[in-house]
Motif scaffolding. Structure first.
Motif, PDB file in Angstrom:
ATOM      1  N   THR A   1       0.791  -1.239   0.000  1.00 34.20           N
ATOM      2  CA  THR A   1       0.000   0.000   0.000  1.00 34.20           C
ATOM      3  C   THR A   1       0.823   1.289   0.000  1.00 34.20           C
ATOM      4  O   THR A   1       0.263   2.370  -0.224  1.00 34.20           O
ATOM      5  CB  THR A   1      -0.910   0.058   1.243  1.00 34.20           C
ATOM      6  OG1 THR A   1      -0.091   0.237   2.417  1.00 34.20           O
ATOM      7  CG2 THR A   1      -1.748  -1.208   1.387  1.00 34.20           C
ATOM      8  N   GLY A   2       2.113   1.205   0.282  1.00 32.23           N
ATOM      9  CA  GLY A   2       2.914   2.421   0.405  1.00 32.23           C
ATOM     10  C   GLY A   2       2.708   3.121   1.740  1.00 32.23           C
ATOM     11  O   GLY A   2       3.176   4.246   1.945  1.00 32.23           O
ATOM     12  N   PHE A   3       2.009   2.467   2.646  1.00 33.17           N
ATOM     13  CA  PHE A   3       1.733   3.038   3.969  1.00 33.17           C
ATOM     14  C   PHE A   3       2.102   2.013   5.028  1.00 33.17           C
ATOM     15  O   PHE A   3       2.036   0.814   4.798  1.00 33.17           O
ATOM     16  CB  PHE A   3       0.239   3.399   4.091  1.00 33.17           C
ATOM     17  CG  PHE A   3      -0.166   3.894   5.460  1.00 33.17           C
ATOM     18  CD1 PHE A   3       0.093   5.197   5.842  1.00 33.17           C
ATOM     19  CD2 PHE A   3      -0.776   3.039   6.370  1.00 33.17           C
ATOM     20  CE1 PHE A   3      -0.258   5.654   7.105  1.00 33.17           C
ATOM     21  CE2 PHE A   3      -1.127   3.484   7.639  1.00 33.17           C
ATOM     22  CZ  PHE A   3      -0.871   4.794   7.996  1.00 33.17           C
ATOM     23  N   MET A   4       2.510   2.505   6.207  1.00 35.68           N
ATOM     24  CA  MET A   4       2.659   1.632   7.365  1.00 35.68           C
ATOM     25  C   MET A   4       2.261   2.420   8.602  1.00 35.68           C
ATOM     26  O   MET A   4       2.608   3.594   8.732  1.00 35.68           O
ATOM     27  CB  MET A   4       4.101   1.128   7.519  1.00 35.68           C
ATOM     28  CG  MET A   4       4.221   0.003   8.565  1.00 35.68           C
ATOM     29  SD  MET A   4       5.930  -0.334   9.089  1.00 35.68           S
ATOM     30  CE  MET A   4       6.689  -0.766   7.550  1.00 35.68           C
ATOM     31  N   HIS A   5       1.516   1.762   9.463  1.00 31.57           N
ATOM     32  CA  HIS A   5       1.074   2.404  10.701  1.00 31.57           C
ATOM     33  C   HIS A   5       2.295   2.849  11.516  1.00 31.57           C
ATOM     34  O   HIS A   5       3.287   2.131  11.615  1.00 31.57           O
ATOM     35  CB  HIS A   5       0.230   1.407  11.503  1.00 31.57           C
ATOM     36  CG  HIS A   5      -0.465   2.019  12.669  1.00 31.57           C
ATOM     37  ND1 HIS A   5       0.174   2.228  13.866  1.00 31.57           N
ATOM     38  CD2 HIS A   5      -1.733   2.476  12.815  1.00 31.57           C
ATOM     39  CE1 HIS A   5      -0.689   2.791  14.711  1.00 31.57           C
ATOM     40  NE2 HIS A   5      -1.847   2.952  14.094  1.00 31.57           N
ATOM     41  N   ASN A   6       2.210   4.030  12.113  1.00 33.25           N
ATOM     42  CA  ASN A   6       3.375   4.627  12.779  1.00 33.25           C
ATOM     43  C   ASN A   6       3.912   3.783  13.932  1.00 33.25           C
ATOM     44  O   ASN A   6       5.126   3.671  14.120  1.00 33.25           O
ATOM     45  CB  ASN A   6       3.034   6.039  13.286  1.00 33.25           C
ATOM     46  CG  ASN A   6       4.292   6.820  13.622  1.00 33.25           C
ATOM     47  OD1 ASN A   6       5.207   6.892  12.805  1.00 33.25           O
ATOM     48  ND2 ASN A   6       4.365   7.366  14.815  1.00 33.25           N
ATOM     49  N   ARG A   7       3.033   3.186  14.728  1.00 31.95           N
ATOM     50  CA  ARG A   7       3.486   2.328  15.831  1.00 31.95           C
ATOM     51  C   ARG A   7       4.310   1.171  15.283  1.00 31.95           C
ATOM     52  O   ARG A   7       5.343   0.795  15.847  1.00 31.95           O
ATOM     53  CB  ARG A   7       2.262   1.827  16.609  1.00 31.95           C
ATOM     54  CG  ARG A   7       2.493   0.668  17.569  1.00 31.95           C
ATOM     55  CD  ARG A   7       3.543   0.922  18.617  1.00 31.95           C
ATOM     56  NE  ARG A   7       3.278   2.068  19.466  1.00 31.95           N
ATOM     57  CZ  ARG A   7       4.119   2.483  20.426  1.00 31.95           C
ATOM     58  NH1 ARG A   7       5.267   1.836  20.636  1.00 31.95           N
ATOM     59  NH2 ARG A   7       3.840   3.535  21.158  1.00 31.95           N
ATOM     60  N   VAL A   8       3.878   0.627  14.154  1.00 30.69           N
ATOM     61  CA  VAL A   8       4.570  -0.518  13.556  1.00 30.69           C
ATOM     62  C   VAL A   8       5.876  -0.062  12.912  1.00 30.69           C
ATOM     63  O   VAL A   8       6.867  -0.801  12.897  1.00 30.69           O
ATOM     64  CB  VAL A   8       3.657  -1.244  12.549  1.00 30.69           C
ATOM     65  CG1 VAL A   8       4.315  -2.535  12.063  1.00 30.69           C
ATOM     66  CG2 VAL A   8       2.310  -1.561  13.188  1.00 30.69           C
ATOM     67  N   ARG A   9       5.908   1.169  12.389  1.00 31.48           N
ATOM     68  CA  ARG A   9       7.161   1.692  11.828  1.00 31.48           C
ATOM     69  C   ARG A   9       8.269   1.666  12.877  1.00 31.48           C
ATOM     70  O   ARG A   9       9.414   1.331  12.584  1.00 31.48           O
ATOM     71  CB  ARG A   9       6.967   3.132  11.324  1.00 31.48           C
ATOM     72  CG  ARG A   9       6.070   3.265  10.126  1.00 31.48           C
ATOM     73  CD  ARG A   9       6.039   4.695   9.580  1.00 31.48           C
ATOM     74  NE  ARG A   9       4.881   4.898   8.719  1.00 31.48           N
ATOM     75  CZ  ARG A   9       4.753   5.886   7.854  1.00 31.48           C
ATOM     76  NH1 ARG A   9       5.711   6.788   7.709  1.00 31.48           N
ATOM     77  NH2 ARG A   9       3.660   6.005   7.116  1.00 31.48           N
ATOM     78  N   MET A  10       7.915   2.046  14.103  1.00 28.28           N
ATOM     79  CA  MET A  10       8.923   2.039  15.178  1.00 28.28           C
ATOM     80  C   MET A  10       9.432   0.631  15.433  1.00 28.28           C
ATOM     81  O   MET A  10      10.625   0.407  15.622  1.00 28.28           O
ATOM     82  CB  MET A  10       8.326   2.624  16.460  1.00 28.28           C
ATOM     83  CG  MET A  10       8.144   4.122  16.421  1.00 28.28           C
ATOM     84  SD  MET A  10       7.768   4.809  18.054  1.00 28.28           S
ATOM     85  CE  MET A  10       6.009   4.570  18.119  1.00 28.28           C
ATOM     86  N   LEU A  11       8.507  -0.326  15.431  1.00 28.65           N
ATOM     87  CA  LEU A  11       8.895  -1.711  15.698  1.00 28.65           C
ATOM     88  C   LEU A  11       9.774  -2.282  14.594  1.00 28.65           C
ATOM     89  O   LEU A  11      10.828  -2.859  14.867  1.00 28.65           O
ATOM     90  CB  LEU A  11       7.641  -2.581  15.873  1.00 28.65           C
ATOM     91  CG  LEU A  11       7.920  -4.084  16.044  1.00 28.65           C
ATOM     92  CD1 LEU A  11       8.737  -4.356  17.302  1.00 28.65           C
ATOM     93  CD2 LEU A  11       6.617  -4.870  16.054  1.00 28.65           C
TER      94      LEU A  11
END
Length: 436
Positions: free
Chosen positions: A319-329
């Protein structure tokens, strides 16, 4: 003799309303010639199917349709900005060029080159603050030095903001001042050398309901509770000022603080341009990264054997997107579990993220690696399994993106968490001891 015109150069401000530089151009006393340059210095480095190019193209087409109503058109070019302005100079009698500022290292270098050329030909080059509320040295410590920690920066930002009236620039009220020029369509994608992407750009949502509930819901990737505003701020299809006004309608300032984080990272990059490829804390450049290419490939594909990490990477790829909480992980996992250089992850995100913005990408990657401003301490290492309990307990997000996570075909864990944690601590301590 041709009438003199003002050229307005669209860049990261793809809208006709509340556009600072465009407003100044349209009220500058001359007809305005609007242009956009598909910069080959950037274009040549992008994938052929890049959804961000689709987005830019569709925005330019919309702008062009609007300009047609006023008997004008958007002139689009492919080439280096310097070459395009050399060409324009031979075709039009240009009095001045107006644009909005861009603070990234390449942009400032590009604009310096263009300004030098224009000035040598007695053409003014005027630039305006539009992309941010506060720029460069407008929010500094009392001694004039830049903030390196977010919290005091945000407090100063809010203090200065509330002491001043927010000014808008109703460029849309002066559309009759565009130059009368025969309509020309935006350059076709084929001419530009790229193809339609399969990824669709989401509309943004900055409703009062979303902003009110943002703090309570923003950490749960299985809930659709994020604004998807990033790409629209990145390319200026919405003005930052209007986004801030919407954020201020809520008593909860968590969403506004996210907009302030964006400006914090922008001023860090502006003050410290070397952080594009060097750690903000130089001692961290001594880390002996493993940089195992097989591990990196598995991380990229979402095949690490850790479902929440894999869900994030698969969402990004699709999708070209990733949830911000998951980006940190996923960022922490790459740097600390796999000991792969943060620059590798930053480059992958730069290629894939719709909302990629250099300052935020670098700022956040250095944050998870422990080497940036206001960074998480190096010994803070996310446990990718307990993070599921905290943020995706019902496995809504994981089931959506990793439906195979309970199948025999699902990859085994790429590395044991406890082992990886100890290895990371040892590696980081060794690097920091050398430079202490």
């Amino acid at each position: 003799m041709m009438d003199k015109v003002i050229v307005f150069w669209f860049r990261r401000d793809l809208r006709l309303d509340d556009n600072h530089g465009l407003y100044k151009a349209l009220t500058g006393g001359k007809k305005v010639l609007p242009i956009f340059i598909f910069d080959t210095n950037i274009l040549d480095k992008l994938p052929k199917k890049d959804a961000r190019l689709d987005f830019i193209h569709s925005r330019l087409t919309e702008i062009n349709k609007e300009l047609q109503k006023y008997g004008s058109t958007l002139l689009t070019f492919k080439g280096t900005p310097l070459d395009v302005f050399k060409e324009l100079k031979t075709t039009f009698s240009i009095e001045s060029v107006f644009s909005n500022k861009d603070y990234e290292p390449y942009a400032t270098q590009r604009d310096t080159e263009v300004k030098t050329f224009l000035t040598s030909n007695n053409i003014d080059f005027s630039q305006f603050k539009d992309h941010v509320i506060f720029e460069e040295q407008e929010i500094t410590k009392d001694d004039g030095l830049p903030y390196k920690v977010y919290t005091p920066y945000s407090k100063k930002w809010l203090s200065v903001f509330h002491k001043n009236k927010l000014e808008f620039f109703p460029s849309e009220d002066h559309s009759s001042n565009f130059d009368n020029i025969e309509y020309k369509p935006v350059l076709e994608k084929k001419e530009l050398g790229f193809e339609d992407s399969d990824i669709k750009i989401p509309n943004y949502n900055i409703s009062t309901v979303l902003i009110d509930e943002y703090e309570a819901k923003r950490n749960f990737p299985g809930t659709d509770a994020t604004s998807k505003l990033g790409i629209h701020l990145r390319f200026g299809s919405i003005s930052t000022r209007k986004a801030v006004v919407e954020a201020l309608k809520s008593d909860n300032i968590t969403f506004l603080k996210e907009l302030i984080w964006r400006e914090f990272f922008m001023q860090i990059l502006w003050h410290f341009p070397d952080t594009v490829n060097k750690a903000f804390k130089p001692q961290y450049d001594a880390i002996e990264w493993r940089n195992n290419e097989d591990d990196f490939t598995k991380w990229c594909k979402g095949e690490t054997g850790y479902p929440l990490v894999d869900a994030g990477m698969r969402e990004l790829n699709a999708t070209g997107f990733m949830h911000n909480r998951v980006r940190m992980l996923v960022g922490s996992f790459l740097c600390k579990h796999l000991l792969i250089d943060w620059r590798w992850g930053e480059a992958y995100f730069a290629e894939k993220l719709l909302d990629f913005e250099l300052a935020s990408n670098i700022g956040n990657w250095q944050w998870v690696a422990g080497c940036g401003v206001d960074a998480a301490p190096y010994f803070r290492i996310f446990n990718p399994t307990t993070q599921i309990q905290k943020f995706d307990k019902q496995l809504v997000y994981i089931k959506k993106w990793v439906p195979d996570f309970q199948e025999l075909t699902y990859p085994t864990q790429i590395v044991d968490h406890k082992f990886a944690r100890e290895r990371c601590l040892t590696t980081y301590k060794k690097a920091l001891a050398v430079n202490s």
